[in-house]
Enzyme design. Structure first.
Site, PDB file in Angstrom:
ATOM      1  NE  ARG A  70      -3.339   2.571   2.669  1.00  0.00           N
ATOM      2  CZ  ARG A  70      -3.946   3.023   3.769  1.00  0.00           C
ATOM      3  NH1 ARG A  70      -3.843   2.347   4.904  1.00  0.00           N
ATOM      4  NH2 ARG A  70      -4.625   4.158   3.733  1.00  0.00           N
ATOM      5  CG  HIS A  71      -0.849   5.040  -0.915  1.00  0.00           C
ATOM      6  ND1 HIS A  71      -0.959   5.929   0.137  1.00  0.00           N
ATOM      7  CD2 HIS A  71      -2.116   4.702  -1.259  1.00  0.00           C
ATOM      8  CE1 HIS A  71      -2.237   6.125   0.411  1.00  0.00           C
ATOM      9  NE2 HIS A  71      -2.962   5.393  -0.414  1.00  0.00           N
ATOM     10  N   GLY A  72       2.411   5.000   0.910  1.00  0.00           N
ATOM     11  CA  GLY A  72       2.686   5.650   2.184  1.00  0.00           C
ATOM     12  C   GLY A  72       1.605   6.652   2.551  1.00  0.00           C
ATOM     13  CD  GLN A  73       0.506  10.390   7.393  1.00  0.00           C
ATOM     14  OE1 GLN A  73       1.427  11.187   7.273  1.00  0.00           O
ATOM     15  NE2 GLN A  73      -0.095  10.173   8.559  1.00  0.00           N
ATOM     16  CB  SER A  74      -1.904  10.408   0.958  1.00  0.00           C
ATOM     17  OG  SER A  74      -3.195  10.266   1.527  1.00  0.00           O
ATOM     18  CB  THR A  75      -1.879  15.556   1.856  1.00  0.00           C
ATOM     19  OG1 THR A  75      -2.411  15.211   0.562  1.00  0.00           O
ATOM     20  CG2 THR A  75      -0.419  15.957   1.689  1.00  0.00           C
ATOM     21  CG  ASN A  77      -3.877   8.233   3.897  1.00  0.00           C
ATOM     22  OD1 ASN A  77      -2.912   7.701   3.354  1.00  0.00           O
ATOM     23  ND2 ASN A  77      -5.122   7.883   3.616  1.00  0.00           N
ATOM     24  CD  GLU A 145      -8.438   2.626  -2.138  1.00  0.00           C
ATOM     25  OE1 GLU A 145      -8.695   1.556  -2.711  1.00  0.00           O
ATOM     26  OE2 GLU A 145      -7.937   2.685  -0.990  1.00  0.00           O
TER      27      GLU A 145
END
Length: 525
Positions: A70-75, A77, A145
């Site tokens: 899964r992608h890293g933390q996003s803005t 998120n 997503e």
């Protein structure tokens, strides 16, 4: 066998999705309210015609491993904003750091190809992890997503205020959630199923897939035959790594598929107190005992009642250190020597944790031994099955049947439980039901125990995972556990509300002794 509920489209048009696709299976036999624009259709699963819905994969010439990240933390998120398939958020500094940790974790691994969602947060994560590898990242739009339509961009409290009952249904009954005329979760599962032929068609042994929370859940679940009612049951943390093994059958046809690892995260898998956005209420932690004096070379097979070897002692200490993030009240162990040693190591560290300063009184951790957890006893109870296995080994290994014992069972590899006889599966499954109920009683709502640790053999823990997800013994071969690994089951609504699997076969805490994600780049065939 996987069962599919097929409603009558002619008599109940409201229960199909917007493209008239059939239903996926619901987890348990119960009444489900499916809301449409004008009516509520009550469906009793037990009275409907059921048929198989397993996803058929093309035959494979060689084993294939697919690693999902899964992608890293996003803005968004960080803001608590509903993202869906929108493309307005980017990685935060924390997200970039998480992606870098994942890159380091996978830097020596051999990947032949990388598929990625084209959305910015996933694309950037893939670029960081893929690093300087020569092959180009393959963008795949169907890896985006989940499409959440009018929900996208809203803060969660805004969604609740604006959509009311629909937002509540999204939280508690996502598989039947409808918005703008769409069933987002069902659409997602269809899309995930359509991705697998594209991924498996690539001529490769190890494939990296970088995508998103919901779509990774759908990819994993659809691969092992679970429907969209399992949405939010298989947790995917930011930059969590999951591994699926596709194992060819000797007779050809669709390969065996095994979930080798779920959600191996850059940080501790037990530090977060939320499961899919919900506060954790009760928790069960499954700890596999470490390697013993006889199983280091044979891949952790049935080695009899033997103590831990030096590596096993290290593994038990590492597990004890990881669990320092929690206050463990109860440890349930098999009477097997290796399990007792592992349980004692965890207990000693837990009891001493509150006494690192002066004038502290050690905390007592209750230790319980359950005979039902003894894998050797369970296997010996099924004499017929053991004889069948021994005869098979005699043919393979050309040795006398009289010299064989349970320690000579086949090496435990991904999907190894597919190879044991059905009578033995039945014995193990029936015994595990009693264990599962005992563990649930340990964290019952009336109990003061919030965290129960269960120490045992991987075969037992795989069965307990199955009970947590309301599966049957046919799913035995769909999960894999290694020596010294940890799996975490959360119960946001308590033990009667169903479990959320936070991680399976977590081994990062073992440090230099952790289990590699894929083949090393230096390994041969």
């Amino acid at each position: 066998m996987i069962l599919l509920l097929r409603p009558s489209l002619s008599s109940s048009p409201c229960v199909s999705d917007h493209r008239n696709k059939t239903f996926f299976p619901l987890r348990t036999t119960r009444h489900v309210s499916i809301r449409c624009s004008s009516t509520v259709q009550e469906i009793d699963n037990s009275e409907k015609e059921l048929r198989s819905s397993s996803l058929t994969f093309p035959p494979l010439r060689a084993a294939k491993r697919v690693v999902l990240v899964r992608h890293g933390q996003s803005t968004w998120n960080a803001e608590g904003r509903i993202q869906g398939s929108s493309d307005f958020s980017v990685l935060t500094n924390k997200g970039l750091s998480q992606a870098e940790i994942s890159r380091q974790m996978l830097i020596n691994d051999r990947f032949d190809a990388c598929f990625a969602s084209p959305l910015a947060r996933s694309k950037r994560t893939a670029e960081i992890i893929w690093g300087a590898r020569e092959e180009q990242i393959i963008p795949e739009y169907d890896l985006r997503e989940i499409d959440l339509y009018s929900f996208q961009g809203l803060l969660k409290h805004e969604g609740q205020e604006r959509f009311g009952s629909a937002f509540r249904q999204w939280q508690v009954d996502a598989v039947n959630f409808v918005i703008d005329g769409h069933y987002p979760v069902r659409e997602l599962w269809e899309r995930a199923r359509s991705c697998w032929p594209k991924i498996l068609a690539h001529d490769s042994r190890s494939v990296l897939v970088v995508a998103h929370n919901a779509v990774n859940q759908a990819l994993i679940a659809s691969a092992i035959g679970l429907g969209p009612e399992y949405f939010r049951s298989l947790l995917q943390s930011n930059c969590g790594v999951s591994v699926l093994d596709f194992i060819p059958r000797s007779e050809g046809g669709s390969p065996h598929i095994c979930l080798n690892r779920l959600n191996q995260t850059p940080g501790s898998p037990i530090a977060d107190e939320k499961s899919g956005g919900r506060e954790t209420n009760k928790r069960i932690i499954l700890v596999c005992h470490g390697s013993t004096l006889s199983n280091t070379e044979d891949g952790f097979s049935f080695a009899g009642d033997r103590p831990l070897d030096m590596l096993g002692v290290i593994q038990s200490q590492k597990s004890a250190e990881l669990l320092l993030d929690l206050k463990v009240n109860s440890i349930i162990s098999s009477p097997n020597k290796a399990c007792v040693e592992t349980a004692m190591a965890i207990s000693k560290v837990q009891e001493a944790a509150d006494c690192l300063g002066a004038d502290c009184v050690p905390r007592h951790v209750e230790l319980k031994q359950i005979g039902n957890l003894d894998i050797e006893t369970i296997f010996q109870q099924s004499k017929m099955a053991s004889n069948l296995q021994l005869k098979l080994l005699k043919c393979r290994m050309s040795v006398s049947l009289d010299t064989m014992d349970i320690s000579s069972f086949p090496t435990i590899q991904s999907g190894w439980l597919n190879r044991i006889e059905d009578v033995l599966k039945t014995t193990l499954w029936d015994q595990s039901k009693k264990i599962w109920q005992s563990v649930l009683d340990e964290i019952s709502d009336e109990s003061s125990t919030d965290v129960a640790v269960v120490v045992g053999h991987p075969a037992i823990h795989i069965a307990l995972l199955g009970h947590c997800l309301n599966l049957t013994k046919e799913w035995f071969g769909s999960f894999h556990l290694d020596a010294g690994s940890i799996s975490v089951l959360d119960f946001p609504e308590g033990p009667k509300g169903g479990g959320v699997v936070r991680c399976i076969n977590y081994t990062a805490h073992l440090g230099r002794w952790s289990i590699p994600i894929t083949r090393s780049a230096e390994d041969g065939e």
